[in-house]
Scaffold this motif. Structure first.
Motif, PDB file in Angstrom:
ATOM      1  N   GLU A 120      -4.398  -2.571   8.711  1.00  0.00           N
ATOM      2  CA  GLU A 120      -4.310  -1.789   9.546  1.00  0.00           C
ATOM      3  C   GLU A 120      -4.364  -2.510  10.983  1.00  0.00           C
ATOM      4  O   GLU A 120      -4.081  -2.034  11.946  1.00  0.00           O
ATOM      5  CB  GLU A 120      -5.759  -1.171   9.588  1.00  0.00           C
ATOM      6  CG  GLU A 120      -6.190  -0.141   8.518  1.00  0.00           C
ATOM      7  CD  GLU A 120      -7.719   0.096   8.339  1.00  0.00           C
ATOM      8  OE1 GLU A 120      -8.363  -0.359   9.225  1.00  0.00           O
ATOM      9  OE2 GLU A 120      -7.975   1.035   7.472  1.00  0.00           O
ATOM     10  N   SER A 130     -11.492  -9.364  -0.571  1.00  0.00           N
ATOM     11  CA  SER A 130     -12.075  -8.038  -1.290  1.00  0.00           C
ATOM     12  C   SER A 130     -11.034  -6.793  -0.744  1.00  0.00           C
ATOM     13  O   SER A 130     -10.036  -7.185   0.016  1.00  0.00           O
ATOM     14  CB  SER A 130     -13.371  -7.491  -0.831  1.00  0.00           C
ATOM     15  OG  SER A 130     -13.219  -7.312   0.757  1.00  0.00           O
ATOM     16  N   GLN A 131     -11.064  -5.740  -1.590  1.00  0.00           N
ATOM     17  CA  GLN A 131     -10.396  -4.569  -1.245  1.00  0.00           C
ATOM     18  C   GLN A 131     -10.435  -4.164   0.274  1.00  0.00           C
ATOM     19  O   GLN A 131      -9.611  -3.702   0.967  1.00  0.00           O
ATOM     20  CB  GLN A 131     -10.765  -3.390  -2.039  1.00  0.00           C
ATOM     21  CG  GLN A 131     -10.560  -3.646  -3.662  1.00  0.00           C
ATOM     22  CD  GLN A 131      -9.154  -3.542  -4.124  1.00  0.00           C
ATOM     23  OE1 GLN A 131      -8.410  -3.207  -3.456  1.00  0.00           O
ATOM     24  NE2 GLN A 131      -8.995  -4.331  -5.207  1.00  0.00           N
ATOM     25  N   ASN A 132     -11.746  -4.168   0.824  1.00  0.00           N
ATOM     26  CA  ASN A 132     -11.907  -3.839   2.221  1.00  0.00           C
ATOM     27  C   ASN A 132     -11.283  -4.860   3.199  1.00  0.00           C
ATOM     28  O   ASN A 132     -10.617  -4.609   4.156  1.00  0.00           O
ATOM     29  CB  ASN A 132     -13.077  -3.856   2.572  1.00  0.00           C
ATOM     30  CG  ASN A 132     -13.872  -2.799   1.928  1.00  0.00           C
ATOM     31  OD1 ASN A 132     -13.328  -1.653   1.412  1.00  0.00           O
ATOM     32  ND2 ASN A 132     -15.325  -2.779   1.620  1.00  0.00           N
ATOM     33  N   ASP A 133     -11.211  -5.995   2.903  1.00  0.00           N
ATOM     34  CA  ASP A 133     -10.330  -7.256   3.492  1.00  0.00           C
ATOM     35  C   ASP A 133      -8.952  -6.884   3.503  1.00  0.00           C
ATOM     36  O   ASP A 133      -8.139  -6.961   4.737  1.00  0.00           O
ATOM     37  CB  ASP A 133     -10.575  -8.525   3.064  1.00  0.00           C
ATOM     38  CG  ASP A 133     -12.154  -9.074   3.157  1.00  0.00           C
ATOM     39  OD1 ASP A 133     -12.863  -8.487   3.981  1.00  0.00           O
ATOM     40  OD2 ASP A 133     -12.510  -9.907   2.341  1.00  0.00           O
ATOM     41  N   GLN A 162       0.637  -1.078  -0.129  1.00  0.00           N
ATOM     42  CA  GLN A 162       0.077   0.138  -0.037  1.00  0.00           C
ATOM     43  C   GLN A 162       0.861   1.343  -0.070  1.00  0.00           C
ATOM     44  O   GLN A 162       0.533   2.285  -0.779  1.00  0.00           O
ATOM     45  CB  GLN A 162      -0.809  -0.014   1.249  1.00  0.00           C
ATOM     46  CG  GLN A 162      -1.958  -0.850   1.054  1.00  0.00           C
ATOM     47  CD  GLN A 162      -3.151  -1.127   2.160  1.00  0.00           C
ATOM     48  OE1 GLN A 162      -2.858  -0.609   3.424  1.00  0.00           O
ATOM     49  NE2 GLN A 162      -4.322  -1.452   1.842  1.00  0.00           N
ATOM     50  N   LYS A 217      -7.487  -3.943   3.015  1.00  0.00           N
ATOM     51  CA  LYS A 217      -6.947  -2.736   3.942  1.00  0.00           C
ATOM     52  C   LYS A 217      -7.342  -2.831   5.523  1.00  0.00           C
ATOM     53  O   LYS A 217      -6.293  -2.514   6.263  1.00  0.00           O
ATOM     54  CB  LYS A 217      -8.212  -1.918   3.534  1.00  0.00           C
ATOM     55  CG  LYS A 217      -8.043  -1.171   2.324  1.00  0.00           C
ATOM     56  CD  LYS A 217      -9.027   0.062   1.844  1.00  0.00           C
ATOM     57  CE  LYS A 217      -8.677   0.606   0.476  1.00  0.00           C
ATOM     58  NZ  LYS A 217      -9.993   1.472   0.036  1.00  0.00           N
ATOM     59  N   ALA A 218      -8.181  -3.792   5.675  1.00  0.00           N
ATOM     60  CA  ALA A 218      -8.256  -4.084   7.195  1.00  0.00           C
ATOM     61  C   ALA A 218      -7.024  -5.092   7.882  1.00  0.00           C
ATOM     62  O   ALA A 218      -6.314  -4.950   8.680  1.00  0.00           O
ATOM     63  CB  ALA A 218      -9.566  -5.054   7.506  1.00  0.00           C
TER      64      ALA A 218
END
Length: 176
Positions: free
Chosen positions: A129, A120-123, A98, A125-126
């Motif tokens: 983090e 997914s993209q959200n997974d 990233q 990103k999580a």
């Protein structure tokens, strides 16, 4: 001149070996990246137990063929792909990807696969983090230390409380 069948088989075997060790795979669209930028990405990944391989989708398909852990990756094998294979510090490697994307403003993560599940993209990103393994270990150690300290204080309080109660009883006996 094209690759020989033998050299293709060597690449497939190498990919199978890398996939066998990897915990997670990310598929990046590397279109538009220069050799220098790809080199930068590889350097960033090395620090986080990640490796970036650029190979034809057909060779990756053959490498994952028959391997149920990686079979879901097939749906992402379109276009120009670079494969980021990660073992160890998954969160750190995703953060490195990233960071690279933020700096170059190029390359998109098409998706990923972790423990046989498509991400997914959200997974993704999580995962980036999440705190690092070292931070989590420090947090757990701190929590265990706090519990041990409270337990020690509690255990120490039992004889102290008993001694105070006996002293109060003895003092009240003297007053009568």
């Amino acid at each position: 001149m094209g690759r020989t069948l033998e050299s293709k088989q060597q690449i497939i075997d190498e990919l199978k070996g890398l996939l066998g060790e990897a915990e997670m795979a990310l598929v990046l669209d590397y279109k538009g990246l220069s050799i220098k930028e790809m080199s930068d990405l590889r350097t960033r990944l090395q620090a986080n137990s990640g490796i970036c391989k650029v190979t034809k989708n057909t060779l990756m398909r053959r490498a994952i063929d028959g391997n149920s852990a990686w079979s879901e990756l097939d749906s992402l094998l379109t276009g120009t792909n670079a494969f980021v294979l990660i073992k160890g510090d998954v969160g750190g490697a995703v953060k490195a990807v990233q960071s690279f994307q933020k700096d170059t403003k190029k390359s998109d993560v098409k998706g990923g696969l972790y423990e046989g599940k498509l991400l997914s993209q959200n997974d993704i990103k999580a995962i980036a983090e999440l705190p690092s393994k070292e931070v989590l270990i420090a947090q757990i150690a701190g929590a265990i230390n706090a519990v041990a300290t409270k337990l020690a204080v509690g255990i120490n309080e039992v004889p102290s409380g008993l001694a105070r109660a006996l002293q109060q009883h003895a003092d009240s006996g003297d007053a009568s």
